[in-house]
Design a protein around this motif. Sequence first.
Motif, short mmCIF file in Angstrom:
data_model
loop_
_atom_site.label_atom_id
_atom_site.label_comp_id
_atom_site.label_asym_id
_atom_site.label_seq_id
_atom_site.Cartn_x
_atom_site.Cartn_y
_atom_site.Cartn_z
N PHE A 97 1.00 -1.05 -0.21
CA PHE A 97 -0.13 -0.11 -0.19
C PHE A 97 1.30 1.03 0.04
CE2 PHE A 97 -3.26 -3.17 1.96
CZ PHE A 97 -3.89 -2.66 0.69
N SER A 98 1.86 1.55 0.70
CA SER A 98 3.13 2.40 1.09
C SER A 98 2.99 3.07 -0.24
CB SER A 98 4.00 1.89 2.15
OG SER A 98 3.67 2.16 3.22
N ALA A 99 3.40 2.03 -1.42
CA ALA A 99 4.52 2.20 -2.31
C ALA A 99 3.21 3.02 -3.32
CB ALA A 99 4.73 0.88 -3.28
N ARG A 100 1.96 2.39 -2.91
CA ARG A 100 0.63 3.12 -4.13
C ARG A 100 0.27 4.24 -3.71
NH1 ARG A 100 1.83 -1.95 -4.79
NH2 ARG A 100 2.41 -3.21 -6.92
N TYR A 101 -0.44 4.01 -2.29
CA TYR A 101 -0.83 5.66 -2.31
C TYR A 101 -0.70 6.45 -0.93
CZ TYR A 101 -4.42 2.59 -3.95
OH TYR A 101 -5.57 1.45 -4.90
N PRO A 102 -0.19 7.49 -1.57
CA PRO A 102 1.21 8.50 -0.83
C PRO A 102 0.25 8.67 0.71
CG PRO A 102 0.01 9.84 -2.61
CD PRO A 102 -0.35 8.43 -2.68
N SER A 103 -1.21 8.66 0.91
CA SER A 103 -1.65 9.33 1.85
C SER A 103 -3.63 7.84 2.35
CB SER A 103 -2.11 10.54 2.60
OG SER A 103 -3.01 10.63 3.51
N PHE A 104 -2.93 7.60 3.24
CA PHE A 104 -4.22 6.02 4.31
C PHE A 104 -3.96 5.75 5.01
CE2 PHE A 104 -0.20 4.35 2.72
CZ PHE A 104 -0.06 3.37 3.91
N LEU A 105 -4.69 5.29 5.97
CA LEU A 105 -5.18 4.37 7.31
C LEU A 105 -5.55 2.88 6.67
CD1 LEU A 105 -5.61 5.23 10.64
CD2 LEU A 105 -7.75 4.58 10.02
N TYR A 106 -4.02 2.54 7.36
CA TYR A 106 -4.19 0.82 6.92
C TYR A 106 -4.12 0.42 8.97
CZ TYR A 106 -1.51 -3.70 6.64
OH TYR A 106 -1.12 -4.83 6.71
N VAL A 107 -5.07 -0.61 7.80
CA VAL A 107 -5.79 -2.16 8.74
C VAL A 107 -4.71 -2.88 9.05
CG1 VAL A 107 -7.60 -3.58 9.84
CG2 VAL A 107 -8.18 -1.08 8.78
N ASP A 108 -4.13 -2.67 10.16
CA ASP A 108 -2.76 -3.75 10.84
C ASP A 108 -4.11 -5.07 11.22
OD1 ASP A 108 -0.07 -5.19 10.72
OD2 ASP A 108 -1.01 -5.15 12.75
N ARG A 109 -4.98 -5.26 11.59
CA ARG A 109 -5.56 -5.68 12.18
C ARG A 109 -6.32 -5.64 13.42
NH1 ARG A 109 -0.73 -9.83 14.40
NH2 ARG A 109 0.73 -8.33 13.22
N ILE A 110 -7.43 -5.95 12.81
CA ILE A 110 -9.24 -6.32 13.99
C ILE A 110 -9.03 -7.49 13.49
CG2 ILE A 110 -11.05 -5.21 14.26
CD1 ILE A 110 -10.93 -3.20 12.25
N VAL A 111 -9.68 -7.78 15.44
CA VAL A 111 -9.83 -9.20 15.80
C VAL A 111 -10.74 -8.73 17.04
CG1 VAL A 111 -9.08 -11.41 17.34
CG2 VAL A 111 -7.27 -9.86 14.98
N VAL A 112 -12.04 -9.87 16.70
CA VAL A 112 -13.00 -9.59 17.82
C VAL A 112 -12.27 -11.62 18.76
CG1 VAL A 112 -15.57 -10.20 18.66
CG2 VAL A 112 -14.75 -8.38 16.38
N ASP A 113 -13.05 -10.94 19.65
CA ASP A 113 -11.90 -13.45 20.71
C ASP A 113 -13.81 -13.73 19.66
OD1 ASP A 113 -12.71 -15.16 22.37
OD2 ASP A 113 -10.93 -13.99 23.28
#
Length: 162
Positions: free
Chosen positions: A73-89
């Motif tokens: 994503f960094s190589a393609r979009y200069p500005s973003f919010l990245y979901v590294d992980r969203i986890v629900v038990d």
Amino acid sequence: MVFRKATVEDYPAILKMNEELVHFLAPMDEALLTTLHGQSALTAVIEEDERVAAFMILLREGQDYDSENYRWFSARYPSFLYVDRIVVDPAFHRRGYGKFLYDELFAQAKRDGVPFVTAEVNIEPPNQASLDFHKQAGFGEVGTQWLDNGKKQVSLLLAEIK
């Protein structure tokens, strides 16, 4: 239900949840969690009955993060919010916590003024429930890539913030 920023005291619960669901996630140890927490735009938890029921880690562009997906994503979009992980038990599934966290994610993106939210979901091995969830949340596929020497393939997803 309490939604709050994560603290170091939450690390054992976050790491345990990540390990239990590692077949859908990247492995994470305490050192990586500490690094991600320090780099994150937001690391937060949902607490239920004094127990961490869910967590999320969100990163902005420009971080020094050795994730192939983040780098894609960094190589393609200069500005973003990245979901590294969203986890629900799994013990807390079907309570709307996933939707709540994604609503918070989009609210964070709007507050930060970023045009895109990015994420990835396994397509091999398949995680169809997550793919369906992301589609309903407004994400579309912008690419795919193989990871782990061809053992895992991900769908690279993007949602535009309006």
